[in-house]
Motif scaffolding. Structure first.
Motif: not given
Length: 267
Positions: A97-123
């Motif tokens: 969980t993050v604040s809206a300010t942190k998420l907005k800053t990460a999106a503007i700076l191109g760092e939001i990928e580091q906040l997203v939870d990337w889960k393995p995909a399989k059939a």
């Protein structure tokens, strides 16, 4: 009734599709939509997605938020993973969980990928994506997406592609927290199963003629996505790679079905 297929080019699409879609097209096809003819309003939108690059990081509003700006309802969707290359991932929710300010800053700076939870995909993976869930589909994934039929998407980040972002709108509706894994399931390949039972629509995997999971469901709209074999919908044969629509469960004949997905509305 058989729905019309529409092949949609996307910069992140794939040039080689499964044989049921005629293989190589020479174009980057990212989505195949199944569209109802004029005069028929469908509550659900069914499509295939094929990715060679990551899709935008985005979010959809819920009913209350959508109605406030003039839409009939919000947008929920679900993903049934048909195939995934080694290392393929899906972005669902945030790592913490993050604040809206942190998420907005990460999106503007191109760092939001580091906040997203990337889960393995399989059939065989199934994910229900509630409104408000920050989400994205990674490269090398083929999936069936069923969603409520409304065009309302807010993009937080698009990897520098020249498309509009909707940062303020997205922040107003996004859940700034991890994805609830109760909305995930690993679907057995060899038996019928009921999915997404808590959502505004339901989805079922039907193997052969084993349709007991459908028996207690009432709906005025049914969509059939044939994965293997064929399903007859109101006298029309719906083969693999096609989608049919009908108003009653009794309109669906599964006698030649091998494997299919059946979706229905709950309103």
């Amino acid at each position: 009734m058989k729905l019309k297929r529409k092949f949609v080019e996307k910069p992140w699409g794939q040039e080689v599709l499964p044989d049921i879609f005629d293989g190589s097209s020479g174009k980057k096809i990212g989505e195949i939509w199944f569209e109802a003819p004029k005069g028929i309003t469908s509550q659900l939108m069914t499509k295939y997605l094929f990715t060679s690059e990551k899709l935008s990081i985005q979010v959809h509003p819920n009913d209350r938020q959508a109605r406030r700006i003039g839409f009939p309802h919000g947008k929920e969707e679900c993903w049934y993973i048909v195939d995934a290359e080694p290392g393929a991932v899906l972005g669902l929710g945030l790592k913490k969980t993050v604040s809206a300010t942190k998420l907005k800053t990460a999106a503007i700076l191109g760092e939001i990928e580091q906040l997203v939870d990337w889960k393995p995909a399989k059939a065989g993976d199934f994910y229900y994506v509630p409104a408000g869930t920050i989400h994205a589909v990674g490269a090398g994934v083929s999936l069936v997406e069923i969603q409520r039929n409304v065009d309302i998407t807010y993009r937080l980040y698009d990897y520098g592609r020249p498309r509009e972002l909707h940062l303020e709108e997205a922040l107003a509706v996004a859940k700034l927290s991890p994805y609830d894994m109760k909305n995930w399931d690993e679907i057995p390949a060899d038996r019928s199963a009921a999915l997404s039972l808590g959502s505004p629509f339901r989805l079922f995997q039907i193997v052969g003629t084993d349709d007991d999971v459908l028996s207690q469901t009432a709906s005025k709209e049914w969509q059939v996505i044939t994965l293997e074999g064929a399903v007859t919908v109101r006298g029309k044969s719906i083969k693999a790679g096609e989608c049919g629509i009908c108003p009653r469960l009794s309109d669906i004949d599964l006698s030649t079905n091998i494997k299919s997905l059946i979706a229905c509305t709950m309103s």
